[in-house]
Design a protein around this motif. Structure first.
Motif, mmCIF file in Angstrom:
data_model
loop_
_atom_site.group_PDB
_atom_site.id
_atom_site.type_symbol
_atom_site.label_atom_id
_atom_site.label_comp_id
_atom_site.label_asym_id
_atom_site.label_seq_id
_atom_site.Cartn_x
_atom_site.Cartn_y
_atom_site.Cartn_z
ATOM 1 N N TYR A 121 20.690 -53.157 114.893
ATOM 2 C CA TYR A 121 20.526 -52.145 115.937
ATOM 3 C C TYR A 121 21.366 -50.947 115.534
ATOM 4 C CZ TYR A 121 21.522 -49.946 120.525
ATOM 5 O OH TYR A 121 21.702 -49.061 121.570
ATOM 6 N N ILE A 122 20.736 -49.776 115.407
ATOM 7 C CA ILE A 122 21.492 -48.575 115.054
ATOM 8 C C ILE A 122 21.335 -47.523 116.149
ATOM 9 C CG2 ILE A 122 21.063 -49.065 112.611
ATOM 10 C CD1 ILE A 122 19.496 -46.415 112.486
ATOM 11 N N TRP A 123 22.362 -46.679 116.275
ATOM 12 C CA TRP A 123 22.294 -45.560 117.210
ATOM 13 C C TRP A 123 23.216 -44.449 116.701
ATOM 14 C CZ3 TRP A 123 25.101 -49.957 117.944
ATOM 15 C CH2 TRP A 123 26.446 -49.841 118.333
ATOM 16 N N HIS A 124 22.866 -43.221 117.019
ATOM 17 C CA HIS A 124 23.718 -42.087 116.627
ATOM 18 C C HIS A 124 23.410 -40.888 117.505
ATOM 19 C CE1 HIS A 124 20.534 -39.864 114.409
ATOM 20 N NE2 HIS A 124 20.133 -41.042 113.960
ATOM 21 N N CYS A 125 24.201 -39.847 117.355
ATOM 22 C CA CYS A 125 24.073 -38.656 118.198
ATOM 23 C C CYS A 125 22.976 -37.736 117.684
ATOM 24 C CB CYS A 125 25.402 -37.919 118.263
ATOM 25 S SG CYS A 125 25.885 -37.118 116.712
ATOM 26 N N ASP A 126 22.663 -36.723 118.499
ATOM 27 C CA ASP A 126 21.663 -35.727 118.111
ATOM 28 C C ASP A 126 22.322 -34.592 117.321
ATOM 29 O OD1 ASP A 126 22.976 -34.166 119.991
ATOM 30 O OD2 ASP A 126 21.217 -33.806 121.242
ATOM 31 N N THR A 127 21.660 -33.463 117.233
ATOM 32 C CA THR A 127 22.123 -32.374 116.373
ATOM 33 C C THR A 127 23.447 -31.766 116.824
ATOM 34 O OG1 THR A 127 20.798 -30.798 117.644
ATOM 35 C CG2 THR A 127 19.780 -31.758 115.669
ATOM 36 N N THR A 128 23.757 -31.845 118.127
ATOM 37 C CA THR A 128 24.998 -31.233 118.626
ATOM 38 C C THR A 128 26.004 -32.259 119.131
ATOM 39 O OG1 THR A 128 24.027 -30.885 120.821
ATOM 40 C CG2 THR A 128 23.849 -29.079 119.233
ATOM 41 N N GLY A 129 25.745 -33.560 118.868
ATOM 42 C CA GLY A 129 26.723 -34.582 119.211
ATOM 43 C C GLY A 129 26.475 -35.323 120.504
ATOM 44 N N LEU A 130 25.301 -35.183 121.100
ATOM 45 C CA LEU A 130 24.990 -35.862 122.355
ATOM 46 C C LEU A 130 24.334 -37.216 122.095
ATOM 47 C CD1 LEU A 130 23.574 -32.879 124.457
ATOM 48 C CD2 LEU A 130 25.942 -33.704 124.280
ATOM 49 N N TYR A 131 24.614 -38.180 122.980
ATOM 50 C CA TYR A 131 24.035 -39.522 122.881
ATOM 51 C C TYR A 131 23.055 -39.758 124.023
ATOM 52 C CZ TYR A 131 27.346 -41.053 119.284
ATOM 53 O OH TYR A 131 28.054 -41.205 118.107
ATOM 54 N N SER A 132 21.906 -40.335 123.668
ATOM 55 C CA SER A 132 20.927 -40.677 124.692
ATOM 56 C C SER A 132 21.472 -41.753 125.621
ATOM 57 C CB SER A 132 19.625 -41.155 124.041
ATOM 58 O OG SER A 132 19.829 -42.367 123.326
ATOM 59 N N LEU A 133 20.930 -41.785 126.836
ATOM 60 C CA LEU A 133 21.266 -42.727 127.905
ATOM 61 C C LEU A 133 22.645 -42.485 128.522
ATOM 62 C CD1 LEU A 133 19.836 -46.097 126.505
ATOM 63 C CD2 LEU A 133 18.847 -44.624 128.268
ATOM 64 N N TYR A 134 23.476 -41.667 127.906
ATOM 65 C CA TYR A 134 24.796 -41.344 128.436
ATOM 66 C C TYR A 134 24.894 -39.829 128.660
ATOM 67 C CZ TYR A 134 26.062 -46.084 126.940
ATOM 68 O OH TYR A 134 26.121 -47.444 126.766
ATOM 69 N N ASP A 135 24.983 -39.053 127.571
ATOM 70 C CA ASP A 135 24.972 -37.596 127.701
ATOM 71 C C ASP A 135 23.607 -37.094 128.157
ATOM 72 O OD1 ASP A 135 27.652 -37.255 126.627
ATOM 73 O OD2 ASP A 135 26.796 -37.699 124.665
ATOM 74 N N VAL A 136 22.537 -37.777 127.709
ATOM 75 C CA VAL A 136 21.162 -37.402 128.057
ATOM 76 C C VAL A 136 20.503 -38.635 128.677
ATOM 77 C CG1 VAL A 136 19.019 -36.356 127.220
ATOM 78 C CG2 VAL A 136 21.169 -35.884 126.030
ATOM 79 N N PRO A 137 20.705 -38.881 129.973
ATOM 80 C CA PRO A 137 20.238 -40.126 130.590
ATOM 81 C C PRO A 137 18.734 -40.271 130.668
ATOM 82 C CG PRO A 137 21.181 -38.652 132.247
ATOM 83 C CD PRO A 137 21.497 -38.059 130.916
ATOM 84 N N GLU A 138 17.994 -39.163 130.544
ATOM 85 C CA GLU A 138 16.536 -39.249 130.646
ATOM 86 C C GLU A 138 15.878 -39.569 129.308
ATOM 87 O OE1 GLU A 138 17.534 -34.868 129.903
ATOM 88 O OE2 GLU A 138 18.394 -36.571 130.993
#
Length: 289
Positions: A121-138
């Motif tokens: 299972y891998i996960w990482h931030c977007d282009t500006t450092g935001l994480y899905s489900l936390y910084d971007v909950p939708e």
């Protein structure tokens, strides 16, 4: 904001047979019970077991909460996938950035033999450092699970991660003995992080406007000062550094071999989470991991 839940969503276990089919399931189950295929003699080099690292505040693996609700992407339908850019399980937001094709090779550090039929299972931030489900909950983009083949290989398509203040650019991962172990909440065989090369990070952040804070944040951190990678040996850092080819326009291909030491020390430099959890530490001004 409550995270979406569907009563009919059977999640990870339901995805597995649908994705692999009956023949694929039988092959995977048989492969796990067999002795691992001998490594190619030309590739039979020494491999260094990766050290355990913190999962950080945004794993979405059922181990923490957001606003009082458990966050677990592993139980959502569609999490087993190769393209991590779209959201899944009823979410529709897509992550945009420089394309990054990943090849991860899972091995046992004893003999450098492939780990067959394991889940990562891998996960990482977007282009500006935001994480899905936390910084971007939708959104739940840039997260997903893959199953290793007979050579221990897993392939993903994602985007080049950004660089947020206080951390070296990285990709998180957890390895499990099987897909079933991951969804059941079983302890991972290894929780660690992959580091990205400085030169490629600098090129992407300088040339692509979507990485608007990357150049600034990269200039404020080094591997030697990173709160996760700083205590690793040179050999460990070399092992967990992504080898990359490509450019910011055409995209990149990244490869890394991940040797798992089954008797490794599972303590992480980050220590136990503070009161209020990892998210609470960040809100109080601590480092994001």
């Amino acid at each position: 904001m409550m995270l979406p839940e569907d009563d009919h969503d059977l999640g990870f276990v339901n995805d597995l047979p649908r994705m692999l089919g009956r023949r694929g399931m039988l092959t995977m189950m048989g492969g796990v019970g067999l002795t691992a295929i001998a490594a190619d003699p030309a590739a039979a080099l020494d491999c260094v077991a990766l050290p355990w690292e913190t999962a950080g505040p945004y794993p979405a693996d059922g181990s923490n909460t957001r606003r009082g609700q458990t966050v677990n992407a592993l139980t959502q339908s569609g999490v087993i996938r190769s393209d991590l850019r779209p959201s899944f399980g009823g979410m529709s937001v897509v992550a945009d950035g420089v394309r990054l094709d990943l090849e991860l090779v899972l091995q046992s550090s004893e003999g450098c033999t492939p780990l067959v039929g394991h889940a990562i299972y891998i996960w990482h931030c977007d282009t500006t450092g935001l994480y899905s489900l936390y910084d971007v909950p939708e959104a739940n983009w840039l997260r997903g699970v893959g199953l290793s083949d007979a050579e221990g290989k897993v392939h993903f398509t994602s985007i080049f991660p950004g660089c947020y203040d206080g951390r070296w650019p990285h990709i998180h991962f957890e390895i499990f003995e099987s897909a079933e172990a991951a969804v059941s909440g079983a302890a991972s065989l290894l929780t660690a992080q992959i580091a990205l090369p400085e030169a490629d990070c600098a090129a992407v952040y300088a040339q692509d406007a979507r990485y608007s804070n990357g150049t600034r944040n990269l200039g404020r951190i080094t591997l030697a000062r990173d709160n996760v990678f700083s205590d690793n040996t040179d050999a460990e850092l070399a092992q967990q550094m992504l080898a990359m080819s490509g450019d910011p326009v055409a995209g990149y291909r990244g490869t890394v071999t991940i040797p798992v030491g089954f008797t490794a020390d599972r303590n992480t430099a980050g220590g136990p989470p503070p009161p209020g959890g990892f998210l609470g530490r960040w809100l109080r001004g601590g480092p994001r991991e």
